[in-house]
Design an enzyme around this catalytic site. Sequence first.
Site, mmCIF file in Angstrom:
data_model
loop_
_atom_site.group_PDB
_atom_site.id
_atom_site.type_symbol
_atom_site.label_atom_id
_atom_site.label_comp_id
_atom_site.label_asym_id
_atom_site.label_seq_id
_atom_site.Cartn_x
_atom_site.Cartn_y
_atom_site.Cartn_z
ATOM 1 N N VAL A 70 85.684 -48.231 0.549
ATOM 2 C CA VAL A 70 86.611 -47.497 1.412
ATOM 3 C C VAL A 70 88.034 -47.994 1.183
ATOM 4 O O VAL A 70 88.263 -49.151 0.841
ATOM 5 C CB VAL A 70 86.235 -47.657 2.907
ATOM 6 C CG1 VAL A 70 84.909 -46.993 3.209
ATOM 7 C CG2 VAL A 70 86.197 -49.131 3.300
ATOM 8 N N ASN A 110 79.515 -54.432 4.497
ATOM 9 C CA ASN A 110 80.426 -55.167 3.614
ATOM 10 C C ASN A 110 81.835 -54.576 3.664
ATOM 11 O O ASN A 110 82.027 -53.393 3.386
ATOM 12 C CB ASN A 110 79.889 -55.122 2.180
ATOM 13 C CG ASN A 110 80.651 -56.047 1.246
ATOM 14 O OD1 ASN A 110 81.873 -56.155 1.302
ATOM 15 N ND2 ASN A 110 79.925 -56.707 0.368
ATOM 16 N N ASP A 112 84.274 -54.714 1.662
ATOM 17 C CA ASP A 112 84.743 -54.182 0.384
ATOM 18 C C ASP A 112 83.993 -52.922 -0.035
ATOM 19 O O ASP A 112 84.351 -52.292 -1.021
ATOM 20 C CB ASP A 112 84.598 -55.229 -0.721
ATOM 21 C CG ASP A 112 85.526 -56.405 -0.524
ATOM 22 O OD1 ASP A 112 86.640 -56.198 -0.006
ATOM 23 O OD2 ASP A 112 85.131 -57.539 -0.870
ATOM 24 N N GLU A 113 82.951 -52.585 0.711
ATOM 25 C CA GLU A 113 82.166 -51.412 0.340
ATOM 26 C C GLU A 113 82.302 -50.319 1.402
ATOM 27 O O GLU A 113 83.275 -49.582 1.398
ATOM 28 C CB GLU A 113 80.711 -51.833 0.102
ATOM 29 C CG GLU A 113 80.601 -52.816 -1.071
ATOM 30 C CD GLU A 113 79.182 -53.249 -1.372
ATOM 31 O OE1 GLU A 113 78.316 -52.379 -1.558
ATOM 32 O OE2 GLU A 113 78.934 -54.472 -1.415
ATOM 33 N N MET A 114 81.382 -50.246 2.353
ATOM 34 C CA MET A 114 81.443 -49.157 3.329
ATOM 35 C C MET A 114 82.121 -49.589 4.638
ATOM 36 O O MET A 114 82.556 -48.756 5.419
ATOM 37 C CB MET A 114 80.035 -48.626 3.565
ATOM 38 C CG MET A 114 79.421 -48.097 2.262
ATOM 39 S SD MET A 114 77.656 -47.737 2.332
ATOM 40 C CE MET A 114 77.698 -46.101 3.060
#
Length: 321
Positions: A70, A110, A112-114
């Site tokens: 994201v 996470n 850095d992810e979702m």
Amino acid sequence: MKTYVCFMLALVSFVLVGATLVTDEPLDKMTLGKRLFFDPILSRNRTISCATCHREDYAFADTSALSLGVFGRKGKRNTPSAMNVRLQANFFWDGRATTLEEQALIPIANPDEMDLPIDLAIKRLNGSKTYRAYFMKVFGELPTKANLARALSEFEQTLETADSPLDDWRLNDNEAAVSESAKRGFALFNGKANCVQCHFGADFNSSEFRNIGLFNGKTLADSGRAAITKKAADLGKFKIGPLRNVSLTAPYMHNGMFKTLAEVIDHYNEPDKRVPDAINRDPLLAKPLGLTQQEKLDLEEFLRSLTDKRFLVKAAVAKKS
């Protein structure tokens, strides 16, 4: 611009998959998990889904060394394939998860992810009339952390492949299924190159963690398994992943540093060449393999023979169109 493109791709995937589920497929744990896998509802700003980084056409892996989460945030490790996970004993490059259910929730939370804390993800699902109805029908209860993980893991367990040219040759005695080069590569894999020491069984992997010489504490500073176990002996060790469909999952290694299978083979052939100052490299890679150029080509041809036929059919259709 990248965020907008990711949002549109995720939205299209969600609409298409959602339509299929509603009209054509019976609603069960697997199909609910499939819908969730492709739905951007599980990311903080609703722009990406699990499928954004686990791309179906690339064996549910990504084509970037490091995927974007994201708000365009770059991940810290290469996205592994989500296929052939049913028999795996641990998950993520460092093995931090030991069950598929545990694994399924970590990317959602996470940053850095979702970047969606699981409590908020459950609240969001419960705020959806559609998902409340789906979960009640499938699980007999409203969305929870446990049944969200169960649904996603049920879908991932369906992503198994065992119908490659190699399977046709070895299991069905179809000598024409693979090339002579691939057959020589298979012999090298089990012999001179000794790949079988770490890659064996149905999916050509193992439950071990190995340091293949990609840690030097400086330019390559990801300590891998050691960050989980806190043991110096685990410095630079990473999970040994399945080799099925490996020709589709470039770039390779935990950091995506090798762009092609040829580069991977070159590294194993001469471990000192790419990272001469590696720390804690596995004794199996103590010296060069001494592969000739033809042997390296044969080994690569063997690895390509592990590609499931579903992908070969798609490639053939795309080539004709």
